[in-house]
Enzyme design. Structure first.
Site, PDB file in Angstrom:
ATOM      1  CB  THR A 512      -0.990  -0.063   1.178  1.00  0.00           C
ATOM      2  OG1 THR A 512      -1.653  -1.340   1.113  1.00  0.00           O
ATOM      3  CG2 THR A 512      -2.070   1.010   1.097  1.00  0.00           C
ATOM      4  CG  HIS A 513       4.467   0.854   0.345  1.00  0.00           C
ATOM      5  ND1 HIS A 513       5.438  -0.119   0.441  1.00  0.00           N
ATOM      6  CD2 HIS A 513       3.770   0.795   1.518  1.00  0.00           C
ATOM      7  CE1 HIS A 513       5.349  -0.729   1.612  1.00  0.00           C
ATOM      8  NE2 HIS A 513       4.340  -0.192   2.284  1.00  0.00           N
ATOM      9  CB  VAL A 514      -0.230   4.371  -3.878  1.00  0.00           C
ATOM     10  CG1 VAL A 514      -0.594   5.088  -5.169  1.00  0.00           C
ATOM     11  CG2 VAL A 514      -0.590   2.889  -3.967  1.00  0.00           C
TER      12      VAL A 514
END
Ligand SMILES: Cc1cc2nc3c(=O)[nH]c(=O)nc-3n(C[C@H](O)[C@H](O)[C@H](O)COP(=O)(O)OP(=O)(O)OC[C@H]3O[C@@H](n4cnc5c(N)ncnc54)[C@H](O)[C@@H]3O)c2cc1C
Length: 585
Positions: A512-514
């Protein structure tokens, strides 16, 4: 619409960013701060009864409800985007604490050169040799400026690790490739598991420099500078996608909220969904939202802070009509540009004995930085930047562990032979992962979808995103290195999982590294916010979080998010409030 009494500051989003900024403001000033959080307010007691793999990991009950709001995706500008209707390549959290309740706690710092990436690449390769579509950018702030902020975040969370560069002195056993730290970590690293021990030895044997993964799950009882005491990790294994039942994992609700709740100038409103920043004449006047009962409410405020995570920050700006939408054809407009996710690959390693992999902590592991940034890259590989490789004893639930079988072990993926093999191997497998830098490209961006809407009828955010050959080559390199490590561990090399395929894949979880969409930079021509996370064109609006990252920095982003927003809130309190309405310099 109901109009409430004016607050000094209103914050949209109650995750790490929203609550950390609220905490700094309420404890250092007498200003009134209202935090609006769309999700519920969960309590630690609920986490103890919520350790259910089906509910947490598979049904993802703590994540954003995709029936309320999701995003659409397409691979290129010419294609029609469709909504993501099942949890896929990233999992946005919801509720007080946000994804910070559900994260794994890996807490790295970015490499110093990441903050000057455009300059570094030009200096090293020459502008003419870089891909024409590359839009990476300097952040407008340096590692040295952020170092004290990293240290603040590490102390607040109680990160455990081992320094590899203390004030310029390289220390074996830590990450010798990292930027200089002013202090040793506040806590020691977690002990080894059998899996991490094998990986550590294999990495050393191959000439790499493994170090303990910095972890926000406490390795011992710790009292932080705010006087918050949390106990050490019990290695129960319910970390990723779960709130910690004993508070060992740093979460906004067990570090920041207890401090905030003591202050009368702080107000938390869960169940309040912000839909617009209300503004006039270049000035934010507050936010409008829908409360728990479905009422439309206007919260006027002198300062508005968007802290609603990367994609929601960009979307709220777009829905509110603030800023010029980026156009990938002309390159004009700053809002929506430089969408990045994260490159990488993962390889399974099968070992000859039980690993007790039901135990662990989300960030309990070993990392090597030998191929991160531009270290150790072979020109033959054709990549500009690499990534961090690691193994983690994160604690694996019975469902996740079941069915991982070495290639060639069984003739078909069903039947009694398969079941026997699944039972034999379920506790004898580890996964070596790599998270590589995802560079920013002209063609990857976000805008509002012309067709699909959320439950209120507001346009969904549309992601136009695909991999390039650079990410595919990075993944191929990572797989090769992972396979050599797996062999050096004495294991059988398993299948490659979480790999970068021909195209960006929205169905398999990546991280979840956007990042991006409302990026920071050196001028209003190249960015939405300045290096203080302040909107260039609307100085009483702050857009905080990884939406401001011009590109992905390979490792997990949250510690860098915290460093950047500590600087932002210092700028707000110490500079902006002395001269309200102006840009912070
Ligand atoms: C499963 C998982 C594992 C992770 N592991 C790691 C890790 O090991 N290391 C790491 O560095 N990072 C990790 N991350 C990422 C990390 O959680 C995020 O970087 C971090 O939480 C970002 O903080 P934030 O406050 O910007 O956003 P969030 O935590 O997403 O908080 C934003 C909040 O805003 C709220 N919100 C959104 N829109 C609105 C609206 N319109 N109105 C009101 N409220 C709104 C949301 O409900 C949410 O609570 C992980 C994430 C997940 C999901």
């Amino acid at each position: 619409m109901q109009r409430l009494k004016r607050a000094d500051i209103v914050i949209a989003g109650g995750g790490w960013v929203g609550l950390a900024m609220a905490k700094e403001i309420t404890t250092r000033t007498s200003l009134s701060v209202v935090v609006l959080e769309r999700g519920p307010h969960r309590k630690m007691a609920e986490y103890a009864t919520g350790m259910d793999e089906v509910d947490g990991t598979y049904r993802q009950r703590s994540m954003q409800n995709l029936a309320d709001e999701t995003v659409t995706h397409r691979h290129s500008s010419g294609a029609t985007a469709v909504p993501i209707r099942q949890y896929g390549s990233f999992n946005p959290g919801t509720g007080v604490g946000g994804s910070g309740e559900l994260w794994s706690g890996l807490s790295y710092r970015n490499l110093p050169d990441q903050f000057r990436l455009a300059s570094v690449l030009r200096e090293k390769h020459g502008a003419a040799k870089l891909p024409a579509d590359l839009t990476v950018q300097d952040w407008g702030v340096t590692y040295d400026e952020l170092e004290p902020m990293y240290w603040r975040a590490e102390q607040m969370m109680g990160i455990g690790g081992k320094a590899g560069n203390l004030r310029g002195q390289r220390i074996e056993g830590g990450n010798i490739f990292e930027g200089p730290r002013s202090h040793e970590y506040p806590n020691p690293p977690h002990p080894h598991t059998y899996l991490t021990m094998l990986f550590h030895k294999a990495a050393r044997d191959l000439g790499y420099h493994p170090y303990p993964t910095p972890a926000a799950t406490l390795s011992q009882t710790y009292r932080n500078p705010d006087g918050i005491t949390r106990s050490g990790c019990a290695y129960c294994g319910y970390c990723t996608r779960f709130g910690c039942m004993i508070g060992a994992k740093a979460q906004p609700t067990n570090t920041l909220l207890p401090v905030l709740m003591k202050h009368n100038n702080f107000m938390l409103r869960p169940g309040c969904w912000v839909r617009r920043v209300v503004h006039a004449n270049g000035k934010a006047e507050g936010v409008s939202y829908v409360d728990q009962e479905g009422n439309e409410v206007l919260q006027p405020a002198d300062v508005v802070i968007l802290a609603s995570w990367t994609l929601n920050n960009a979307r709220l700006l777009m829905l509110s009509g603030i800023g010029e939408q980026y156009d990938p054809v002309t390159g004009k407009g700053t809002l929506g540009r430089n969408l990045t996710h994260q490159g990488g690959a993962a390889t399974q390693v099968f070992l000859d004995r039980h690993l007790n992999s039901f135990m662990g902590a989300g960030a309990m592991g070993i990392t090597l930085g030998d191929l991160d940034g531009d270290h150790g890259l072979d020109p033959e590989w054709g990549i500009l930047r690499g990534g961090a490789i690691r193994i983690t004893s994160g604690g694996e639930g019975p469902i996740a562990a079941f069915g991982k079988i070495p290639p060639g072990e069984v003739r078909s993926n069903w039947g009694s032979e398969w079941k026997k093999a699944a039972l034999k191997w379920h506790d004898r497998v580890g996964t070596i992962t790599c998270e590589s830098e995802h560079l920013a490209y002209r063609q990857n961006f976000v805008d509002l979808d012309p067709t699909y809407t959320d439950k209120f009828g507001d346009a969904l955010l549309r992601l136009t995103l695909d991999w390039t050959d650079h990410e595919r080559r990075q993944a191929a390199v990572a797989l090769k290195v992972q396979q050599s490590l797996a062999k050096a561990m004495g294991g059988r090399v398993g299948g490659s999982v979480r790999g970068i395929g021909a195209h960006y894949n929205v169905t398999d979880y990546q991280s979840t590294h956007v990042q991006g969409g409302a990026i920071m930079g050196t001028s209003p021509e190249n960015s939405v916010v300045n290096s203080w996370s302040q909107h260039w064109k609307m100085p009483n609006l702050w857009v905080a979080g990884a939406s401001a990252f011009p590109q992905n920095g390979s490792v997990n982003p949250t510690l860098t998010v915290m460093a950047v927003i500590y600087r932002a809130v210092d700028g707000l309190i110490d500079r902006y409030l002395k001269r309200p309405g102006g840009l912070v310099v």
